[in-house]
Structure formats: structure tokens, C-alpha cells
Motif scaffolding. Sequence first.
Motif, PDB file in Angstrom:
ATOM      1  N   PRO A  42      50.899  48.314  -1.893  1.00 62.32           N
ATOM      2  CA  PRO A  42      51.776  47.812  -0.969  1.00 62.32           C
ATOM      3  C   PRO A  42      51.867  46.656  -0.676  1.00 62.32           C
ATOM      4  CG  PRO A  42      50.986  49.921  -0.237  1.00 62.32           C
ATOM      5  CD  PRO A  42      50.122  49.442  -1.177  1.00 62.32           C
ATOM      6  N   LEU A  43      50.508  45.877  -0.539  1.00 57.69           N
ATOM      7  CA  LEU A  43      50.224  44.442  -0.234  1.00 57.69           C
ATOM      8  C   LEU A  43      50.788  43.635  -1.458  1.00 57.69           C
ATOM      9  CD1 LEU A  43      49.124  42.765   2.088  1.00 57.69           C
ATOM     10  CD2 LEU A  43      46.851  43.071   1.147  1.00 57.69           C
ATOM     11  N   ILE A  44      50.271  44.077  -2.694  1.00 60.05           N
ATOM     12  CA  ILE A  44      50.706  43.453  -3.784  1.00 60.05           C
ATOM     13  C   ILE A  44      52.325  43.103  -3.931  1.00 60.05           C
ATOM     14  CG2 ILE A  44      50.835  43.545  -6.315  1.00 60.05           C
ATOM     15  CD1 ILE A  44      47.709  44.802  -6.082  1.00 60.05           C
ATOM     16  N   ALA A  45      52.805  44.528  -3.724  1.00 59.16           N
ATOM     17  CA  ALA A  45      54.322  44.566  -3.941  1.00 59.16           C
ATOM     18  C   ALA A  45      55.030  43.662  -3.110  1.00 59.16           C
ATOM     19  CB  ALA A  45      54.947  45.999  -3.934  1.00 59.16           C
ATOM     20  N   ALA A  46      54.677  43.758  -1.816  1.00 53.11           N
ATOM     21  CA  ALA A  46      55.289  42.977  -0.654  1.00 53.11           C
ATOM     22  C   ALA A  46      55.208  41.494  -0.932  1.00 53.11           C
ATOM     23  CB  ALA A  46      54.729  43.333   0.722  1.00 53.11           C
ATOM     24  N   ASN A  47      53.899  41.060  -1.423  1.00 57.22           N
ATOM     25  CA  ASN A  47      53.640  39.777  -1.478  1.00 57.22           C
ATOM     26  C   ASN A  47      54.091  39.119  -2.937  1.00 57.22           C
ATOM     27  OD1 ASN A  47      52.479  38.802   1.099  1.00 57.22           O
ATOM     28  ND2 ASN A  47      51.376  40.436   0.570  1.00 57.22           N
ATOM     29  N   VAL A  48      54.349  39.839  -3.734  1.00 52.56           N
ATOM     30  CA  VAL A  48      54.986  39.326  -5.109  1.00 52.56           C
ATOM     31  C   VAL A  48      56.518  39.162  -4.826  1.00 52.56           C
ATOM     32  CG1 VAL A  48      55.773  40.093  -7.264  1.00 52.56           C
ATOM     33  CG2 VAL A  48      53.751  40.398  -6.959  1.00 52.56           C
ATOM     34  N   CYS A  49      57.247  39.851  -3.777  1.00 53.22           N
ATOM     35  CA  CYS A  49      58.518  39.797  -3.694  1.00 53.22           C
ATOM     36  C   CYS A  49      58.732  38.511  -2.636  1.00 53.22           C
ATOM     37  CB  CYS A  49      59.061  41.045  -3.146  1.00 53.22           C
ATOM     38  SG  CYS A  49      59.088  42.349  -4.197  1.00 53.22           S
ATOM     39  N   ALA A  50      57.603  38.352  -1.401  1.00 45.32           N
ATOM     40  CA  ALA A  50      57.719  37.525  -0.658  1.00 45.32           C
ATOM     41  C   ALA A  50      57.696  36.046  -1.164  1.00 45.32           C
ATOM     42  CB  ALA A  50      56.773  37.754   0.289  1.00 45.32           C
ATOM     43  N   THR A  51      56.554  36.175  -2.240  1.00 48.04           N
ATOM     44  CA  THR A  51      56.338  34.860  -2.807  1.00 48.04           C
ATOM     45  C   THR A  51      57.606  34.424  -3.587  1.00 48.04           C
ATOM     46  OG1 THR A  51      54.125  35.233  -2.996  1.00 48.04           O
ATOM     47  CG2 THR A  51      54.853  33.732  -4.642  1.00 48.04           C
ATOM     48  N   THR A  52      58.293  35.107  -4.508  1.00 54.27           N
ATOM     49  CA  THR A  52      59.526  34.898  -5.063  1.00 54.27           C
ATOM     50  C   THR A  52      60.488  34.188  -4.330  1.00 54.27           C
ATOM     51  OG1 THR A  52      58.848  36.696  -6.733  1.00 54.27           O
ATOM     52  CG2 THR A  52      61.208  35.848  -6.621  1.00 54.27           C
ATOM     53  N   ALA A  53      60.791  34.892  -3.046  1.00 58.59           N
ATOM     54  CA  ALA A  53      61.727  34.619  -2.292  1.00 58.59           C
ATOM     55  C   ALA A  53      61.218  33.107  -1.748  1.00 58.59           C
ATOM     56  CB  ALA A  53      61.887  35.540  -1.195  1.00 58.59           C
ATOM     57  N   MET A  54      60.033  32.883  -1.328  1.00 61.34           N
ATOM     58  CA  MET A  54      59.592  31.680  -0.714  1.00 61.34           C
ATOM     59  C   MET A  54      59.630  30.627  -1.621  1.00 61.34           C
ATOM     60  SD  MET A  54      59.509  32.202   2.318  1.00 61.34           S
ATOM     61  CE  MET A  54      59.114  30.671   2.799  1.00 61.34           C
ATOM     62  N   VAL A  55      59.311  30.997  -3.043  1.00 62.26           N
ATOM     63  CA  VAL A  55      59.551  29.739  -4.094  1.00 62.26           C
ATOM     64  C   VAL A  55      60.953  29.438  -4.196  1.00 62.26           C
ATOM     65  CG1 VAL A  55      59.572  29.565  -6.679  1.00 62.26           C
ATOM     66  CG2 VAL A  55      57.223  30.524  -5.317  1.00 62.26           C
ATOM     67  N   ILE A  56      62.001  30.375  -3.910  1.00 59.91           N
ATOM     68  CA  ILE A  56      63.445  30.010  -4.170  1.00 59.91           C
ATOM     69  C   ILE A  56      63.682  29.185  -2.781  1.00 59.91           C
ATOM     70  CG2 ILE A  56      65.741  30.978  -4.071  1.00 59.91           C
ATOM     71  CD1 ILE A  56      64.507  33.365  -5.740  1.00 59.91           C
ATOM     72  N   ILE A  57      63.377  29.694  -1.745  1.00 58.03           N
ATOM     73  CA  ILE A  57      63.582  28.581  -0.602  1.00 58.03           C
ATOM     74  C   ILE A  57      62.993  27.353  -0.721  1.00 58.03           C
ATOM     75  CG2 ILE A  57      63.168  28.394   1.726  1.00 58.03           C
ATOM     76  CD1 ILE A  57      63.501  31.520   1.995  1.00 58.03           C
ATOM     77  N   VAL A  58      61.842  27.234  -1.131  1.00 60.71           N
ATOM     78  CA  VAL A  58      61.130  25.915  -1.061  1.00 60.71           C
ATOM     79  C   VAL A  58      61.905  25.168  -2.049  1.00 60.71           C
ATOM     80  CG1 VAL A  58      58.984  24.785  -1.788  1.00 60.71           C
ATOM     81  CG2 VAL A  58      59.103  26.584  -0.069  1.00 60.71           C
ATOM     82  N   ALA A  59      61.842  25.768  -3.494  1.00 59.46           N
ATOM     83  CA  ALA A  59      62.815  24.950  -4.518  1.00 59.46           C
ATOM     84  C   ALA A  59      64.215  24.443  -4.044  1.00 59.46           C
ATOM     85  CB  ALA A  59      63.032  25.807  -5.751  1.00 59.46           C
TER      86      ALA A  59
END
Length: 82
Positions: A59-76
Motif C-alpha cells: 500500500p505504501l509503494i502504490a500510494a507513493n508511486v501515484c503521489a510522486t507521479t502527480a507531484m512531478v506533474i504539478i512541479v513540472a
Amino acid sequence: MAQMIGFLAAILGTICWVPQAWKAWATRDTSGLSLASNLMFLSTVVLWLTYGLMIGDAPLIAANVCATTAMVIIVAAKLRFG
């Protein structure tokens, strides 16, 4: 049961960032977003992802893969559109 709660938390904690990422990219308006804050949060989710990988917590891996993806999009979007 604990893993189900973990996955539910992962889903809710992740999908909350999807509308922000979508809106930032679609409207190209990031004026209301703090780059520093989003970079700090990106660092946080990358560290949580690293920790999840180290302990093998799905669960920790899944959540943070998705959150990292969203945050990379926001920062980009913030870096690209200002």
C-alpha cells in the motif's frame, strides 16, 4: 484487514492530488501554487516511496508511486508555466 485500510488510505491520499495536477496542466495556471511547498511534498513522497520499497509494503509503494507521479506533474507545470 490492515492492508485493506492501507490501500484505502493510499487511494484517498493519492486521488486528492489528481485534480490539482489535471487543473494545473490543463489551464496552465499555476500562479496559486507554491513551488517550494510542492518540491518539499515531492521530496516527502519520494522518501515514503523509498521507505515502502525498503520494507516491501505494497500500500505504501502504490500510494507513493501515484503521489510522486502527480507531484512531478504539478512541479513540472509550475516550472513550465510559472
